[in-house]
Design an enzyme around this catalytic site. Structure first.
Site, mmCIF file in Angstrom:
data_model
loop_
_atom_site.group_PDB
_atom_site.id
_atom_site.type_symbol
_atom_site.label_atom_id
_atom_site.label_comp_id
_atom_site.label_asym_id
_atom_site.label_seq_id
_atom_site.Cartn_x
_atom_site.Cartn_y
_atom_site.Cartn_z
ATOM 1 N N GLY A 165 8.801 6.590 -5.834
ATOM 2 C CA GLY A 165 7.930 5.552 -6.408
ATOM 3 C C GLY A 165 7.491 5.975 -7.802
ATOM 4 O O GLY A 165 6.355 5.728 -8.229
ATOM 5 N N GLN B 77 2.577 2.422 -10.947
ATOM 6 C CA GLN B 77 1.424 2.669 -11.816
ATOM 7 C C GLN B 77 1.054 4.155 -11.870
ATOM 8 O O GLN B 77 0.898 4.717 -12.942
ATOM 9 C CB GLN B 77 0.212 1.852 -11.331
ATOM 10 C CG GLN B 77 -0.919 1.822 -12.345
ATOM 11 C CD GLN B 77 -2.269 1.450 -11.743
ATOM 12 O OE1 GLN B 77 -2.441 1.441 -10.523
ATOM 13 N NE2 GLN B 77 -3.228 1.152 -12.585
ATOM 14 N N ASP C 288 13.006 5.820 -7.642
ATOM 15 C CA ASP C 288 12.349 4.537 -7.380
ATOM 16 C C ASP C 288 13.419 3.533 -6.991
ATOM 17 O O ASP C 288 14.604 3.783 -7.196
ATOM 18 C CB ASP C 288 11.581 4.050 -8.637
ATOM 19 C CG ASP C 288 10.427 3.123 -8.267
ATOM 20 O OD1 ASP C 288 10.679 2.089 -7.636
ATOM 21 O OD2 ASP C 288 9.273 3.443 -8.596
ATOM 22 N N ARG D 9 13.716 0.792 -8.472
ATOM 23 C CA ARG D 9 14.160 0.184 -9.737
ATOM 24 C C ARG D 9 14.024 1.226 -10.845
ATOM 25 O O ARG D 9 13.272 2.204 -10.684
ATOM 26 C CB ARG D 9 13.312 -1.050 -10.070
ATOM 27 C CG ARG D 9 11.868 -0.683 -10.276
ATOM 28 C CD ARG D 9 10.934 -1.857 -10.431
ATOM 29 N NE ARG D 9 9.550 -1.428 -10.278
ATOM 30 C CZ ARG D 9 8.763 -1.016 -11.258
ATOM 31 N NH1 ARG D 9 9.212 -0.979 -12.495
ATOM 32 N NH2 ARG D 9 7.527 -0.638 -11.021
ATOM 33 N N TYR E 173 -2.690 -3.448 4.030
ATOM 34 C CA TYR E 173 -2.628 -2.227 3.231
ATOM 35 C C TYR E 173 -3.630 -1.194 3.751
ATOM 36 O O TYR E 173 -3.285 -0.027 3.970
ATOM 37 C CB TYR E 173 -2.935 -2.612 1.781
ATOM 38 C CG TYR E 173 -3.054 -1.478 0.796
ATOM 39 C CD1 TYR E 173 -1.965 -0.674 0.483
ATOM 40 C CD2 TYR E 173 -4.258 -1.251 0.110
ATOM 41 C CE1 TYR E 173 -2.073 0.342 -0.473
ATOM 42 C CE2 TYR E 173 -4.372 -0.253 -0.837
ATOM 43 C CZ TYR E 173 -3.275 0.539 -1.119
ATOM 44 O OH TYR E 173 -3.391 1.534 -2.060
ATOM 45 N N LYS F 124 -2.896 2.447 5.391
ATOM 46 C CA LYS F 124 -3.402 3.700 4.806
ATOM 47 C C LYS F 124 -4.239 4.475 5.829
ATOM 48 O O LYS F 124 -4.148 5.702 5.925
ATOM 49 C CB LYS F 124 -4.212 3.409 3.539
ATOM 50 C CG LYS F 124 -3.361 2.971 2.355
ATOM 51 C CD LYS F 124 -2.425 4.076 1.898
ATOM 52 C CE LYS F 124 -1.492 3.667 0.795
ATOM 53 N NZ LYS F 124 -0.454 4.670 0.488
HETATM 54 C C1 AKB Z 1 -5.573 -1.965 -4.706
HETATM 55 O O1 AKB Z 1 -6.373 -2.664 -5.336
HETATM 56 O O2 AKB Z 1 -4.919 -2.365 -3.732
HETATM 57 C C2 AKB Z 1 -5.401 -0.522 -5.121
HETATM 58 C C3 AKB Z 1 -6.246 0.397 -4.303
HETATM 59 C C4 AKB Z 1 -7.690 0.434 -4.502
HETATM 60 O O3 AKB Z 1 -5.725 1.110 -3.494
HETATM 61 N N1 AKB Z 1 -5.704 -0.377 -6.502
#
Ligand code: AKB
Length: 316
Positions: free
Chosen positions: A9, A13, A35, A37, A143, A147
């Site tokens: 990756g 960013q 990555d 790409r 997400y 995590k």
């Molecule tokens: C997001 O906004 O999803 C990320 C994060 C805080 O993990 N920047």
């Protein structure tokens, strides 16, 4: 030949700046960027690069073998806002890429792993001020769930198999080099681009939405700092809280106005507000400070100055 570092990756960013920092520190030959790409021409020219799908176990293992990799930074992930649109794809990427690396490390094929977590592990029932390291965690996004689950697996692989995996919970990250892709904190970068291009910004989060943020240089320092630390100093093997600054959209607008007096902010709230509403406002990162000497350097005023100074050249 001495072993190499693999960044998965590397064109994202964090990955882009992390790759540049690791190349500068260890020499380009010691770092393998990968990555799904390609990065920009200069990035591609300056060191090893491999096209890699982080969910492809054989391909990951092959690169680790060919380049004699002993340390992996697994930065590939689908962020909070975009993951809500592609839940199963996000789960697949965020979880399987981690399993692959943890299993490769468990087999002794790499020695050290960095895996990023996020403030998204927290949820609406978490205390939002000075959020403790250990607290209620009921994330409400795909997400965040990925995590939080990843953190549990990291700790499990450390305790059960001795895998040296290290992790930090990144806040929103601000950088002029690379743009964020699909997060809830993206406004905090976009606002500088729009301020310079159009003199105004329409924000998708409402006034008063305070979130933890950090300048990228601090984030890279933390990432390399935790990996440099002695294994016995890393007491937390799930993921460390990490704090820089906390602010709301109107605070960024005020700091931009000090440089662009006519700058205007307006608000047009979308679904990302409901994600932001579940995230902490500020983070207690005293464990990271105590265990491996973390400290941040950049406040909002310095971030704004750096962002505007560097982006101005691009838009002038
Ligand atoms: C997001 O906004 O999803 C990320 C994060 C805080 O993990 N920047």
């Amino acid at each position: 030949m001495k072993s190499r570092i693999l960044i998965i990756g590397a064109c994202g960013q964090i990955g882009t700046e992390l790759t540049m920092a690791l190349r500068a520190r260890f020499g380009a030959d010691k770092v393998v960027a990968s990555d799904i790409r390609e990065g920009d021409a200069q990035f591609m020219r300056e060191g090893h690069f491999e096209l890699l799908d982080a969910t492809d176990f054989e391909a990951v293992e092959d690169i680790i073998f060919r380049y004699k990799v002993d340390t992996v930074y697994l930065m590939a992930a689908m962020l909070s806002a975009i993951a809500e649109r592609f839940p199963s794809k996000a789960w697949d990427l965020n979880m399987n890429s981690l399993f692959h690396i943890l299993n490769i490390a468990k087999d002794g094929k790499v020695k050290k792993v960095f895996w990023p977590s996020s403030i998204a592990v927290f949820g609406g029932t978490t205390p939002s001020q000075n959020t403790p390291q250990t607290t209620v965690m009921e994330p409400s996004t795909v997400y965040g769930i990925s995590k939080q689950t990843g953190e549990r697996w990291c700790e499990y692989y450390y305790k059960k198999f001795g895998v040296d995996v290290r992790s930090i919970r990144y806040p929103g990250l601000i950088s002029y080099t690379t743009e964020p892709g699909g997060g809830t904190t993206d406004y905090a970068v976009d606002i500088y681009h729009r301020a310079l291009k159009h003199g105004q910004y329409r924000c998708f989060l409402k006034e008063g939405t305070v979130l933890p943020m950090m300048y990228m240089e601090d984030a890279i320092k933390a990432t390399i700092g935790i990996m440099d630390a002695k294994a016995e100093d890393i007491k937390i093997r799930s993921s460390y809280n990490l704090a820089g600054v906390s602010y709301a959209p109107e605070d960024v607008a005020e700091s931009i106005k000090k440089h662009i007096p006519d700058f205007k902010i307006s608000y047009d709230i979308d679904f990302r507000q409901s994600i932001a509403d579940t995230w902490p406002e500020s983070i207690d990162d005293s464990e990271a400070r105590k265990d491996w000497g973390w400290s941040h350097s950049f406040d909002l005023e310095s971030i704004t100055k750096i962002m505007l100074d560097n982006l101005r050249d691009r838009y002038s």
